[in-house]
Scaffold this motif. Structure first.
Motif, PDB file in Angstrom:
ATOM      1  N   UNK A  11       0.850  -1.189   0.000  1.00 13.75           N
ATOM      2  CA  UNK A  11       0.000   0.000   0.000  1.00 13.75           C
ATOM      3  C   UNK A  11       0.887   1.241   0.000  1.00 13.75           C
ATOM      4  N   UNK A  12       1.426   1.624  -1.145  1.00 13.77           N
ATOM      5  CA  UNK A  12       2.363   2.765  -1.188  1.00 13.77           C
ATOM      6  C   UNK A  12       1.672   4.093  -0.892  1.00 13.77           C
ATOM      7  N   UNK A  13       2.459   5.037  -0.400  1.00 13.86           N
ATOM      8  CA  UNK A  13       1.978   6.412  -0.256  1.00 13.86           C
ATOM      9  C   UNK A  13       2.061   7.142  -1.592  1.00 13.86           C
ATOM     10  N   UNK A  14       3.064   6.738  -2.402  1.00 12.09           N
ATOM     11  CA  UNK A  14       3.333   7.432  -3.661  1.00 12.09           C
ATOM     12  C   UNK A  14       3.819   6.419  -4.689  1.00 12.09           C
ATOM     13  N   UNK A  15       3.332   6.555  -5.912  1.00 10.26           N
ATOM     14  CA  UNK A  15       3.787   5.677  -6.991  1.00 10.26           C
ATOM     15  C   UNK A  15       4.044   6.498  -8.252  1.00 10.26           C
ATOM     16  N   UNK A  16       5.240   6.349  -8.801  1.00  6.89           N
ATOM     17  CA  UNK A  16       5.551   6.932 -10.093  1.00  6.89           C
ATOM     18  C   UNK A  16       5.341   5.865 -11.152  1.00  6.89           C
ATOM     19  N   UNK A  17       4.360   6.080 -12.028  1.00  6.01           N
ATOM     20  CA  UNK A  17       4.034   5.136 -13.098  1.00  6.01           C
ATOM     21  C   UNK A  17       4.903   5.455 -14.312  1.00  6.01           C
ATOM     22  N   UNK A  18       6.005   4.749 -14.424  1.00  4.71           N
ATOM     23  CA  UNK A  18       7.016   5.034 -15.438  1.00  4.71           C
ATOM     24  C   UNK A  18       6.645   4.397 -16.774  1.00  4.71           C
ATOM     25  N   UNK A  19       6.327   5.228 -17.758  1.00  3.27           N
ATOM     26  CA  UNK A  19       6.095   4.762 -19.124  1.00  3.27           C
ATOM     27  C   UNK A  19       7.441   4.745 -19.842  1.00  3.27           C
ATOM     28  N   UNK A  20       7.792   3.656 -20.538  1.00  3.83           N
ATOM     29  CA  UNK A  20       9.097   3.580 -21.209  1.00  3.83           C
ATOM     30  C   UNK A  20       9.344   4.739 -22.174  1.00  3.83           C
ATOM     31  N   UNK A  77       6.821  -0.808   2.450  1.00  2.00           N
ATOM     32  CA  UNK A  77       7.134  -0.025   1.247  1.00  2.00           C
ATOM     33  C   UNK A  77       6.124   1.101   1.063  1.00  2.00           C
ATOM     34  N   UNK A  78       6.630   2.332   0.994  1.00  2.49           N
ATOM     35  CA  UNK A  78       5.772   3.510   0.863  1.00  2.49           C
ATOM     36  C   UNK A  78       5.988   4.287  -0.431  1.00  2.49           C
ATOM     37  N   UNK A  79       7.133   4.056  -1.077  1.00  2.00           N
ATOM     38  CA  UNK A  79       7.452   4.773  -2.315  1.00  2.00           C
ATOM     39  C   UNK A  79       7.778   3.760  -3.409  1.00  2.00           C
ATOM     40  N   UNK A  80       7.055   3.831  -4.531  1.00  2.00           N
ATOM     41  CA  UNK A  80       7.301   2.957  -5.680  1.00  2.00           C
ATOM     42  C   UNK A  80       7.721   3.808  -6.877  1.00  2.00           C
ATOM     43  N   UNK A  81       8.875   3.498  -7.438  1.00  2.00           N
ATOM     44  CA  UNK A  81       9.385   4.208  -8.608  1.00  2.00           C
ATOM     45  C   UNK A  81       9.787   3.171  -9.641  1.00  2.00           C
ATOM     46  N   UNK A  82       8.849   2.769 -10.496  1.00  2.00           N
ATOM     47  CA  UNK A  82       9.176   1.703 -11.452  1.00  2.00           C
ATOM     48  C   UNK A  82       8.160   1.668 -12.591  1.00  2.00           C
ATOM     49  N   UNK A  83       8.450   0.839 -13.599  1.00  2.00           N
ATOM     50  CA  UNK A  83       7.499   0.607 -14.673  1.00  2.00           C
ATOM     51  C   UNK A  83       6.297  -0.144 -14.101  1.00  2.00           C
ATOM     52  N   UNK A  84       5.141   0.459 -14.180  1.00  2.00           N
ATOM     53  CA  UNK A  84       3.914  -0.203 -13.731  1.00  2.00           C
ATOM     54  C   UNK A  84       2.737   0.513 -14.392  1.00  2.00           C
TER      55      UNK A  84
END
Length: 212
Positions: A11-20, A77-84
């Motif tokens: 359950x992240x606080x923040x997610x960066x949805x990285x588009x290639x 895990x609170x911060x997600x920075x990845x392709x999703x």
């Protein structure tokens, strides 16, 4: 604990949805540096900073990530920075309430960059050297990547609707502005001083071409 139950612990606080090919590697590195001032190392996941090197392209890679973590590790895990993919069934649809972010790019520019980075090294044929039929086939197959990352079934209307739900939306032509949006919000939230960092973007791909 079964996979479907275990993944609900993320359950992240923040997610960066990285588009290639939308400047995401620069974003990931910069945001990781910023969030390290607020969160502990184990509270953040960024493939470049992890031995796992896993992005969440599909349920299989996401499943491998979930299986590699203990229940406690996932819940921390609170911060997600990845392709999703945004609101992806079986991946991000159960993240719960969190701040979402994405950066997009002119579709033609993104497509050229994608081809020159991933395909040219294998084919040794630049995109502007493809035959009309080859170019058309490639465009049909690869040009909707941003829509695909923003919708379940590559639906343009759904993608547009989902953009409106995302908290921080940026354009690759102004990465600094996107970074300032995110960092300003968290500086105010955590009562921090302003975070000033101009992001210098460089295209390190030697195969880059500009072809109007």
């Amino acid at each position: 604990m079964k996979f479907e139950e275990k993944r609900l612990l993320l359950k992240p606080d923040f997610c960066f949805y990285h588009v290639p090919k939308c400047g995401g590697s620069t974003i990931r590195a910069t945001l990781h540096n910023f969030f390290s001032k607020i969160y502990k190392k184990y509270e953040m996941y960024c493939p470049e900073k992890s031995s796992l090197k896993l992005n969440f392209f599909c349920k299989e890679s996401f499943g491998e990530f979930v299986d590699s973590k203990t229940e406690e590790q996932l819940s921390q895990i609170k911060i997600l920075l990845c392709h999703v993919k945004y609101d992806s069934p079986n991946i991000s649809d159960k993240f719960g309430e969190h701040k979402s972010s994405i950066i997009l790019r002119n579709p033609t520019s993104r497509l050229i960059s994608h081809y020159e980075f991933f395909d040219y090294p294998k084919t040794k044929v630049h995109m502007n050297e493809l035959s009309n039929n080859q170019l058309e086939e490639y465009c049909i197959r690869m040009s909707s990547a941003m829509t695909n990352y923003l919708s379940d079934k590559n639906d343009f209307s759904e993608a547009l609707n989902n953009i409106r739900k995302i908290d921080f939306v940026g354009d690759v032509s102004n990465i600094d502005d996107f970074i300032k949006q995110v960092t300003k919000f968290y500086c105010e939230k955590f009562d921090m001083g302003s975070y000033e960092e101009n992001v210098i973007t460089r295209n390190t791909n030697e195969n880059k071409i500009i072809d109007e």
